[in-house]
Design a protein around this motif. Structure first.
Motif, PDB file in Angstrom:
ATOM      1  N   GLY A  47     -16.653   9.950 -10.834  1.00 38.59           N
ATOM      2  CA  GLY A  47     -17.566   8.787 -11.183  1.00 38.59           C
ATOM      3  C   GLY A  47     -16.393   7.609 -11.513  1.00 38.59           C
ATOM      4  N   ALA A  48     -15.777   7.478 -10.462  1.00 41.84           N
ATOM      5  CA  ALA A  48     -14.525   6.610 -10.585  1.00 41.84           C
ATOM      6  C   ALA A  48     -15.217   5.169  -9.880  1.00 41.84           C
ATOM      7  CB  ALA A  48     -13.323   6.735  -9.737  1.00 41.84           C
ATOM      8  N   SER A  49     -14.954   4.136 -10.850  1.00 37.80           N
ATOM      9  CA  SER A  49     -15.229   2.661 -10.289  1.00 37.80           C
ATOM     10  C   SER A  49     -13.965   1.838  -9.728  1.00 37.80           C
ATOM     11  CB  SER A  49     -15.953   2.209 -11.393  1.00 37.80           C
ATOM     12  OG  SER A  49     -14.977   1.899 -12.684  1.00 37.80           O
ATOM     13  N   SER A  50     -12.922   2.638 -10.065  1.00 40.18           N
ATOM     14  CA  SER A  50     -11.570   2.042  -9.838  1.00 40.18           C
ATOM     15  C   SER A  50     -10.524   2.763  -9.476  1.00 40.18           C
ATOM     16  CB  SER A  50     -10.840   1.102 -10.919  1.00 40.18           C
ATOM     17  OG  SER A  50     -10.643   1.675 -12.091  1.00 40.18           O
ATOM     18  N   VAL A  51      -9.957   2.893  -8.289  1.00 38.05           N
ATOM     19  CA  VAL A  51      -8.865   3.817  -8.026  1.00 38.05           C
ATOM     20  C   VAL A  51      -7.517   2.912  -7.704  1.00 38.05           C
ATOM     21  CG1 VAL A  51     -10.648   5.468  -7.340  1.00 38.05           C
ATOM     22  CG2 VAL A  51      -9.443   3.904  -5.636  1.00 38.05           C
ATOM     23  N   SER A  52      -6.516   3.727  -7.545  1.00 39.81           N
ATOM     24  CA  SER A  52      -5.214   3.420  -6.724  1.00 39.81           C
ATOM     25  C   SER A  52      -5.153   4.026  -5.637  1.00 39.81           C
ATOM     26  CB  SER A  52      -3.986   3.249  -7.596  1.00 39.81           C
ATOM     27  OG  SER A  52      -3.706   4.801  -7.869  1.00 39.81           O
ATOM     28  N   CYS A  53      -4.775   3.586  -4.453  1.00 37.24           N
ATOM     29  CA  CYS A  53      -4.330   4.387  -3.291  1.00 37.24           C
ATOM     30  C   CYS A  53      -3.231   3.566  -2.619  1.00 37.24           C
ATOM     31  CB  CYS A  53      -5.750   4.058  -2.539  1.00 37.24           C
ATOM     32  SG  CYS A  53      -5.742   5.270  -0.829  1.00 37.24           S
ATOM     33  N   TYR A  54      -2.856   4.098  -1.304  1.00 37.87           N
ATOM     34  CA  TYR A  54      -1.797   3.482  -0.524  1.00 37.87           C
ATOM     35  C   TYR A  54      -2.291   3.146   0.750  1.00 37.87           C
ATOM     36  CZ  TYR A  54      -1.747   7.998   1.332  1.00 37.87           C
ATOM     37  OH  TYR A  54      -1.953   9.309   1.867  1.00 37.87           O
ATOM     38  N   LEU A  55      -1.795   2.086   1.448  1.00 36.81           N
ATOM     39  CA  LEU A  55      -1.851   1.926   3.000  1.00 36.81           C
ATOM     40  C   LEU A  55      -1.383   2.814   3.757  1.00 36.81           C
ATOM     41  CD1 LEU A  55      -1.557  -2.056   2.976  1.00 36.81           C
ATOM     42  CD2 LEU A  55      -3.748  -0.783   3.061  1.00 36.81           C
ATOM     43  N   SER A  56      -2.109   3.662   4.335  1.00 35.43           N
ATOM     44  CA  SER A  56      -1.406   4.656   5.292  1.00 35.43           C
ATOM     45  C   SER A  56      -0.654   4.040   6.476  1.00 35.43           C
ATOM     46  CB  SER A  56      -2.461   5.928   5.477  1.00 35.43           C
ATOM     47  OG  SER A  56      -3.476   5.245   6.327  1.00 35.43           O
ATOM     48  N   SER A  57       0.494   4.685   6.639  1.00 34.84           N
ATOM     49  CA  SER A  57       1.164   4.303   8.040  1.00 34.84           C
ATOM     50  C   SER A  57       0.791   5.252   8.912  1.00 34.84           C
ATOM     51  CB  SER A  57       2.854   4.453   7.702  1.00 34.84           C
ATOM     52  OG  SER A  57       3.180   5.837   7.668  1.00 34.84           O
ATOM     53  N   PRO A  58       0.983   4.923  10.345  1.00 33.13           N
ATOM     54  CA  PRO A  58       0.490   5.705  11.361  1.00 33.13           C
ATOM     55  C   PRO A  58       1.101   7.137  11.247  1.00 33.13           C
ATOM     56  CG  PRO A  58       1.373   3.596  12.411  1.00 33.13           C
ATOM     57  CD  PRO A  58       1.635   3.710  10.711  1.00 33.13           C
ATOM     58  N   THR A  59       2.215   7.407  10.443  1.00 30.70           N
ATOM     59  CA  THR A  59       2.793   8.729  10.388  1.00 30.70           C
ATOM     60  C   THR A  59       2.162   9.679   9.264  1.00 30.70           C
ATOM     61  OG1 THR A  59       4.541   7.974   9.194  1.00 30.70           O
ATOM     62  CG2 THR A  59       4.879   8.223  11.678  1.00 30.70           C
ATOM     63  N   GLY A  97      -7.380  -8.902   3.329  1.00 35.79           N
ATOM     64  CA  GLY A  97      -5.893  -8.815   2.922  1.00 35.79           C
ATOM     65  C   GLY A  97      -4.832  -8.908   4.059  1.00 35.79           C
ATOM     66  N   ARG A  98      -3.756  -9.419   3.933  1.00 36.04           N
ATOM     67  CA  ARG A  98      -2.593  -9.150   4.743  1.00 36.04           C
ATOM     68  C   ARG A  98      -1.861  -8.130   4.164  1.00 36.04           C
ATOM     69  NH1 ARG A  98       0.159 -14.195   3.414  1.00 36.04           N
ATOM     70  NH2 ARG A  98       1.965 -12.941   3.915  1.00 36.04           N
ATOM     71  N   GLU A  99      -1.014  -7.462   5.355  1.00 38.80           N
ATOM     72  CA  GLU A  99      -0.008  -6.650   4.816  1.00 38.80           C
ATOM     73  C   GLU A  99       1.345  -6.807   5.727  1.00 38.80           C
ATOM     74  OE1 GLU A  99      -0.464  -2.829   7.162  1.00 38.80           O
ATOM     75  OE2 GLU A  99      -2.435  -3.363   6.428  1.00 38.80           O
ATOM     76  N   VAL A 100       2.408  -6.397   5.161  1.00 34.83           N
ATOM     77  CA  VAL A 100       3.436  -6.401   5.537  1.00 34.83           C
ATOM     78  C   VAL A 100       4.506  -5.180   5.795  1.00 34.83           C
ATOM     79  CG1 VAL A 100       3.977  -8.657   4.862  1.00 34.83           C
ATOM     80  CG2 VAL A 100       4.900  -6.811   3.508  1.00 34.83           C
ATOM     81  N   ASP A 101       5.246  -4.758   6.718  1.00 35.19           N
ATOM     82  CA  ASP A 101       5.873  -3.666   6.557  1.00 35.19           C
ATOM     83  C   ASP A 101       7.172  -3.709   5.710  1.00 35.19           C
ATOM     84  OD1 ASP A 101       4.351  -1.900   8.062  1.00 35.19           O
ATOM     85  OD2 ASP A 101       5.212  -2.354  10.108  1.00 35.19           O
ATOM     86  N   THR A 102       7.592  -2.759   5.134  1.00 34.86           N
ATOM     87  CA  THR A 102       8.785  -2.907   4.205  1.00 34.86           C
ATOM     88  C   THR A 102       9.990  -2.326   5.267  1.00 34.86           C
ATOM     89  OG1 THR A 102       8.590  -0.470   3.409  1.00 34.86           O
ATOM     90  CG2 THR A 102       7.568  -2.146   2.089  1.00 34.86           C
ATOM     91  N   ALA A 103      11.270  -2.693   4.375  1.00 37.32           N
ATOM     92  CA  ALA A 103      12.578  -2.016   5.138  1.00 37.32           C
ATOM     93  C   ALA A 103      12.397  -0.647   5.751  1.00 37.32           C
ATOM     94  CB  ALA A 103      13.528  -2.475   4.342  1.00 37.32           C
ATOM     95  N   VAL A 104      11.672   0.215   4.812  1.00 36.21           N
ATOM     96  CA  VAL A 104      11.548   1.445   5.377  1.00 36.21           C
ATOM     97  C   VAL A 104      10.335   1.859   6.070  1.00 36.21           C
ATOM     98  CG1 VAL A 104      13.111   2.299   3.308  1.00 36.21           C
ATOM     99  CG2 VAL A 104      10.330   2.230   3.137  1.00 36.21           C
ATOM    100  N   GLY A 105       9.621   0.989   6.746  1.00 36.24           N
ATOM    101  CA  GLY A 105       8.635   1.177   7.522  1.00 36.24           C
ATOM    102  C   GLY A 105       7.180   1.557   6.809  1.00 36.24           C
ATOM    103  N   VAL A 106       7.234   1.295   5.304  1.00 36.17           N
ATOM    104  CA  VAL A 106       5.755   1.510   4.765  1.00 36.17           C
ATOM    105  C   VAL A 106       4.990   0.250   4.617  1.00 36.17           C
ATOM    106  CG1 VAL A 106       5.041   2.348   2.576  1.00 36.17           C
ATOM    107  CG2 VAL A 106       6.970   3.333   3.397  1.00 36.17           C
ATOM    108  N   PRO A 107       3.788   0.300   5.374  1.00 31.90           N
ATOM    109  CA  PRO A 107       2.980  -0.767   4.983  1.00 31.90           C
ATOM    110  C   PRO A 107       2.497  -1.225   3.440  1.00 31.90           C
ATOM    111  CG  PRO A 107       1.837   0.837   5.825  1.00 31.90           C
ATOM    112  CD  PRO A 107       3.097   1.382   5.745  1.00 31.90           C
ATOM    113  N   GLU A 108       2.689  -2.541   3.196  1.00 34.42           N
ATOM    114  CA  GLU A 108       2.230  -2.920   1.834  1.00 34.42           C
ATOM    115  C   GLU A 108       1.269  -4.132   1.904  1.00 34.42           C
ATOM    116  OE1 GLU A 108       5.688  -3.700  -0.691  1.00 34.42           O
ATOM    117  OE2 GLU A 108       5.832  -1.588  -0.962  1.00 34.42           O
ATOM    118  N   ALA A 109       0.168  -4.174   1.052  1.00 38.42           N
ATOM    119  CA  ALA A 109      -0.337  -5.122   1.005  1.00 38.42           C
ATOM    120  C   ALA A 109       0.158  -6.472   0.390  1.00 38.42           C
ATOM    121  CB  ALA A 109      -1.794  -4.863   0.031  1.00 38.42           C
ATOM    122  N   VAL A 110      -0.332  -7.677   0.740  1.00 32.56           N
ATOM    123  CA  VAL A 110       0.168  -8.972   0.103  1.00 32.56           C
ATOM    124  C   VAL A 110      -0.921  -9.526  -0.609  1.00 32.56           C
ATOM    125  CG1 VAL A 110       1.133 -11.363   0.636  1.00 32.56           C
ATOM    126  CG2 VAL A 110       1.626  -9.303   2.223  1.00 32.56           C
TER     127      VAL A 110
END
Length: 195
Positions: A47-59, A97-110
């Motif tokens: 019954g969730a109305s809010s979640v946290s998640c992550y932007l998956s990378s290709p791997t 939304g925009r995203e960037v790749d971190t130094a370790v190759g993980v995508p993050e939202a801006v």
């Protein structure tokens, strides 16, 4: 003992990375569709109305189909932003939304940073992992961002790791800082661990 656990973790992470590299585009597409279906059912079950998640990378097992569908349905989704101090900040997911790749190759939202405590208000956490064992102990990728976040949650928000079926293993090495998960989501099933 801690050195031995770290060595075993490194070897297991390398094995997981290698297996993920062997997946074909067709296998990845099928897995992503299965994960989206499982995650949508999990959100409904809680019954969730809010979640946290992550932007998956290709791997990583794909979360992007789930994120797109969730935003379209009005689900409030927080996405992580790594900080230099080892904590995760959070921003609200935005379809444009925009995203960037971190130094370790993980995508993050801006987006607007809401602070590390913003995640305390979600109904459900969906987190990455390299492997999870049958008792619910999660092994991440070695940077500790999620272990610190999970450790800080006094309200014990349900937390589910997204992995491929082969990454549910009999045991993962544990260190004192490691945090367990409530369950796992794979392309074919969702498992909630008994606690």
């Amino acid at each position: 003992m801690a050195d031995e656990a770290r060595q075993v973790k490194r070897a297991l992470r390398a094995e997981v990375r290698e297996h993920r590299r062997t997946l074909t585009p067709a296998q990845l597409e099928q897995a992503d569709a299965g994960i989206a279906e499982q995650l949508e059912a999990l959100v409904t079950a809680h019954g969730a109305s809010s979640v946290s998640c992550y932007l998956s990378s290709p791997t990583e097992p794909g979360t992007r189909g789930f994120l797109a569908a969730g935003m379209e349905q009005g689900l409030r989704i927080l996405l992580p932003i790594s900080r230099d101090d080892g904590l995760l900040d959070w921003t609200v997911a935005d379809p444009s939304g925009r995203e960037v790749d971190t130094a370790v190759g993980v995508p993050e939202a801006v987006g607007e940073a809401l602070g590390p405590l913003a995640v305390r208000d979600v109904d459900l956490m969906i987190i990455p992992a390299s492997a999870v064992d049958r008792e619910g102990w999660r092994m991440g990728w070695g940077r500790g961002y999620y272990d610190r976040t999970l450790d800080s949650l006094a309200n014990r928000t349900p937390r589910y790791a997204v992995i491929y079926d082969s990454e549910l293993v009999d045991a993962v090495p544990r260190e004192v800082h490691d945090q367990p998960v409530t369950g796992v989501v794979t392309p074919t099933r969702t498992i909630t661990f008994a606690r």
